[in-house]
Motif scaffolding. Structure first.
Motif, short mmCIF file in Angstrom:
data_model
loop_
_atom_site.label_atom_id
_atom_site.label_comp_id
_atom_site.label_asym_id
_atom_site.label_seq_id
_atom_site.Cartn_x
_atom_site.Cartn_y
_atom_site.Cartn_z
N TYR A 116 -17.44 8.03 15.71
CA TYR A 116 -16.09 7.96 16.26
C TYR A 116 -16.11 7.35 17.66
O TYR A 116 -15.30 6.48 17.99
N ASN A 117 -17.04 7.77 18.49
CA ASN A 117 -17.15 7.24 19.85
C ASN A 117 -17.47 5.74 19.83
O ASN A 117 -16.94 4.96 20.64
N LYS A 118 -18.35 5.33 18.91
CA LYS A 118 -18.67 3.90 18.79
C LYS A 118 -17.44 3.11 18.35
O LYS A 118 -17.18 2.01 18.85
N LEU A 119 -16.67 3.66 17.40
CA LEU A 119 -15.47 2.99 16.92
C LEU A 119 -14.46 2.80 18.04
O LEU A 119 -13.82 1.74 18.15
N LYS A 120 -14.29 3.81 18.88
CA LYS A 120 -13.36 3.69 19.99
C LYS A 120 -13.78 2.59 20.96
O LYS A 120 -12.95 1.86 21.50
N LEU A 121 -15.08 2.48 21.20
CA LEU A 121 -15.59 1.43 22.08
C LEU A 121 -15.35 0.05 21.47
O LEU A 121 -14.87 -0.87 22.15
N ILE A 122 -15.67 -0.09 20.19
CA ILE A 122 -15.52 -1.38 19.53
C ILE A 122 -14.06 -1.81 19.51
O ILE A 122 -13.75 -3.00 19.65
N ARG A 123 -13.14 -0.86 19.39
CA ARG A 123 -11.71 -1.19 19.32
C ARG A 123 -11.18 -1.75 20.63
O ARG A 123 -10.18 -2.47 20.65
N ASN A 124 -11.84 -1.46 21.74
CA ASN A 124 -11.31 -1.83 23.05
C ASN A 124 -12.35 -2.57 23.90
O ASN A 124 -12.65 -2.17 25.01
N HIS A 125 -12.91 -3.65 23.34
CA HIS A 125 -13.85 -4.51 24.09
C HIS A 125 -15.04 -3.75 24.65
O HIS A 125 -15.60 -4.14 25.69
N GLY A 126 -15.41 -2.64 24.01
CA GLY A 126 -16.61 -1.93 24.42
C GLY A 126 -16.44 -0.98 25.57
O GLY A 126 -17.44 -0.49 26.12
N VAL A 127 -15.19 -0.71 26.00
CA VAL A 127 -14.97 0.22 27.11
C VAL A 127 -13.97 1.30 26.68
O VAL A 127 -13.05 1.05 25.92
N PHE A 128 -14.17 2.53 27.20
CA PHE A 128 -13.25 3.61 26.91
C PHE A 128 -11.95 3.47 27.72
O PHE A 128 -10.86 3.66 27.22
N LYS A 140 0.83 -1.19 0.00
CA LYS A 140 0.00 0.00 0.00
C LYS A 140 0.88 1.25 0.00
O LYS A 140 2.09 1.17 0.20
N LEU A 141 0.26 2.40 -0.20
CA LEU A 141 1.00 3.65 -0.29
C LEU A 141 1.72 3.97 1.02
O LEU A 141 2.83 4.51 1.01
N LEU A 142 1.08 3.65 2.16
CA LEU A 142 1.66 3.94 3.46
C LEU A 142 1.75 2.63 4.25
O LEU A 142 0.85 2.30 5.01
N PRO A 143 2.83 1.87 4.10
CA PRO A 143 2.92 0.58 4.78
C PRO A 143 3.52 0.71 6.17
O PRO A 143 4.49 1.42 6.39
N THR A 144 2.91 0.00 7.12
CA THR A 144 3.49 -0.11 8.46
C THR A 144 3.59 -1.59 8.86
O THR A 144 3.61 -1.92 10.04
N GLY A 145 3.67 -2.46 7.88
CA GLY A 145 3.68 -3.91 8.10
C GLY A 145 2.27 -4.44 8.04
O GLY A 145 1.89 -5.14 7.11
N GLN A 146 1.49 -4.12 9.03
CA GLN A 146 0.05 -4.33 9.04
C GLN A 146 -0.58 -3.07 9.64
O GLN A 146 0.11 -2.22 10.18
N GLY A 147 -1.88 -2.99 9.56
CA GLY A 147 -2.56 -1.84 10.15
C GLY A 147 -3.63 -1.27 9.24
O GLY A 147 -3.67 -1.55 8.05
N GLY A 148 -4.51 -0.49 9.85
CA GLY A 148 -5.56 0.16 9.10
C GLY A 148 -6.01 1.41 9.83
O GLY A 148 -5.62 1.65 10.98
N MET A 149 -6.84 2.20 9.16
CA MET A 149 -7.34 3.43 9.75
C MET A 149 -8.77 3.67 9.27
O MET A 149 -9.12 3.36 8.13
N LEU A 150 -9.58 4.20 10.18
CA LEU A 150 -10.94 4.62 9.84
C LEU A 150 -11.04 6.12 10.06
O LEU A 150 -10.47 6.65 11.02
N VAL A 151 -11.77 6.80 9.17
CA VAL A 151 -12.02 8.23 9.35
C VAL A 151 -13.51 8.49 9.25
O VAL A 151 -14.24 7.79 8.55
N THR A 152 -13.95 9.48 9.98
CA THR A 152 -15.36 9.88 9.95
C THR A 152 -15.50 11.34 10.34
O THR A 152 -14.62 11.89 11.02
N LYS A 153 -16.58 11.95 9.92
CA LYS A 153 -16.89 13.32 10.31
C LYS A 153 -17.87 13.38 11.48
O LYS A 153 -18.15 14.46 11.99
N LYS A 154 -18.37 12.22 11.88
CA LYS A 154 -19.44 12.17 12.86
C LYS A 154 -18.91 11.72 14.22
O LYS A 154 -18.38 10.61 14.36
N ARG A 155 -19.09 12.58 15.22
CA ARG A 155 -18.59 12.30 16.55
C ARG A 155 -19.18 11.02 17.13
O ARG A 155 -18.47 10.23 17.78
N GLU A 156 -20.47 10.79 16.90
CA GLU A 156 -21.11 9.61 17.48
C GLU A 156 -20.53 8.32 16.89
O GLU A 156 -20.37 7.32 17.61
#
Length: 380
Positions: free
Chosen positions: A209-221, A191-207
């Motif tokens: 973003y908050n859901k994504l953060k929860l999902i990334r860490n077993h549902g807790v902040f 890919k254009l920006l390789p870090t070995g493995q990895g990915g990124m999500l972007v959004t304009k919506k705060r709600e």
């Protein structure tokens, strides 16, 4: 185009060419010295700088582009029985993300000459079970996002962009991956920006973003916060500061990488003009699309790949159409494989492929055509 003379070397011309420099080495070493190993301040810095580059308010790093797609689907609520519309041309990761979320893959065809979603087919695939649309910007080529977003708005559907191959690629509206509810990117090695493995999500919506953060860490902040509770579903989809330290350095190199990729593409475009057996699949670099791969169509793909290999040049066939995968159990079938599956080849490319090696590949393709021409004349 005049192809300069070259002598063959013992070194293989690889299909993908990317390099890491002392900056990445020093950055990783510094992270280790400062004990920034798991997800922490370097990941946050990478997310902030990434979002700023794309002029987006929110970005969240994760383990891979595939997981980014899965997280996006989970965030918009895809569950068992929900249908997600996506094109027949993509890497298998996209429909697998749908299946992992419990959803059902619904395929639409691609444009006849460009392997991206034919948006005119979307409306007829929408049913009461349709819950999302996933356009895929293959090789930096833009899907018609205006049409996709209009359909989605009329039907009340979220849009998730698979921009794994389209980081910093643009259409006339702006960056791909930023024109929907959630955009997903990949940091895999090709890919254009390789870090070995990895990915990124972007959004304009705060709600979101908050859901994504929860999902990334077993549902807790915050796992250790005294008021923390297990009220949300999630998993361990976290990134690491070691990978992020590479990403921060790679971000600095993006402008130079894009410029070189364009030079590689233009060199091929000019050199392939007089090779009748191959046709370059166009990328609109004039409008801002970034061609990370050099994709061509030909009638004898296996023979060309074998010929290049015999001259120590790697080339790759295209992935099969998604409709060829029986385990997807898509409700939609396509009678015949697309021209892209049957005739597609990826020639050597990448941000660190030298223009001399481009000329070597072109010279070898000219040689292939000359040899075939003599064989065909002999048998005529």
């Amino acid at each position: 185009m005049v192809i300069r003379e070259f002598t063959m070397s013992n070194k293989i011309v690889e299909w993908w060419n990317v390099e890491f420099d002392q900056q990445e080495t020093d950055s990783v070493a510094q992270s280790i010295v400062e004990r920034n190993i798991s997800q922490g301040v370097i990941t946050q810095r990478f997310e902030t700088e990434f979002a700023k580059k794309l002029d987006m308010p929110y970005a969240i790093a994760t383990t891979s582009g595939s997981v980014a797609l899965l997280m996006a689907l989970m965030t918009v609520g895809i569950k068992q029985g929900d249908e997600v519309i996506l094109p027949n041309r993509s890497f298998i990761a996209t429909p697998h993300a749908v299946m992992m979320s419990g959803g059902t893959v619904v395929l639409v065809g691609t444009l006849p000459d460009i392997p991206v979603m034919d948006v005119s087919q979307i409306t007829k695939k929408i049913t009461p079970c349709t819950k999302a649309i996933m356009p895929i910007h293959l090789n930096g080529r833009s899907v018609d996002m205006e049409v996709v977003n209009n359909i989605a708005s009329e039907c009340g559907l979220p849009v998730i962009e698979d921009a794994a191959q389209a980081l910093f690629s643009k259409n006339l509206t702006g960056y791909l991956g930023t024109q929907s509810d959630i955009g997903c990117f990949s940091f895999g090695m090709a890919k254009l920006l390789p870090t070995g493995q990895g990915g990124m999500l972007v959004t304009k919506k705060r709600e979101l973003y908050n859901k994504l953060k929860l999902i990334r860490n077993h549902g807790v902040f915050d796992t250790f916060h005294p008021d923390s509770a297990y009220d949300n579903f999630g998993f361990n989809f976290k990134y690491t500061d070691l990978q992020a330290s590479i990403g921060v350095e790679q971000l600095k190199k993006i402008p130079a990488k894009i410029e070189h990729l364009k030079k590689v593409y233009i060199r091929y475009r000019e050199g392939l003009n007089d090779i009748k057996s191959l046709r370059l699949i166009p990328v609109n670099i004039e409008n801002g699309e970034v061609p990370i791969y050099i994709e061509v169509l030909c009638n004898d793909s296996r023979e060309i790949i074998a010929f290049l290999s015999s001259h120590k040049i790697q080339a790759r066939p295209f992935h099969p159409d998604l409709s060829q995968s029986s385990h997807l159990k898509s409700k939609n079938t396509f009678k015949h494989p697309s021209i892209f599956q049957k005739r597609g080849i990826i020639l050597p490319g990448g941000p660190n492929l030298s223009l001399d090696n481009v000329d070597l590949v072109l010279k070898t393709l000219h040689l292939y055509e000359d040899v075939n021409c003599k064989i065909n004349t002999k048998h005529a």
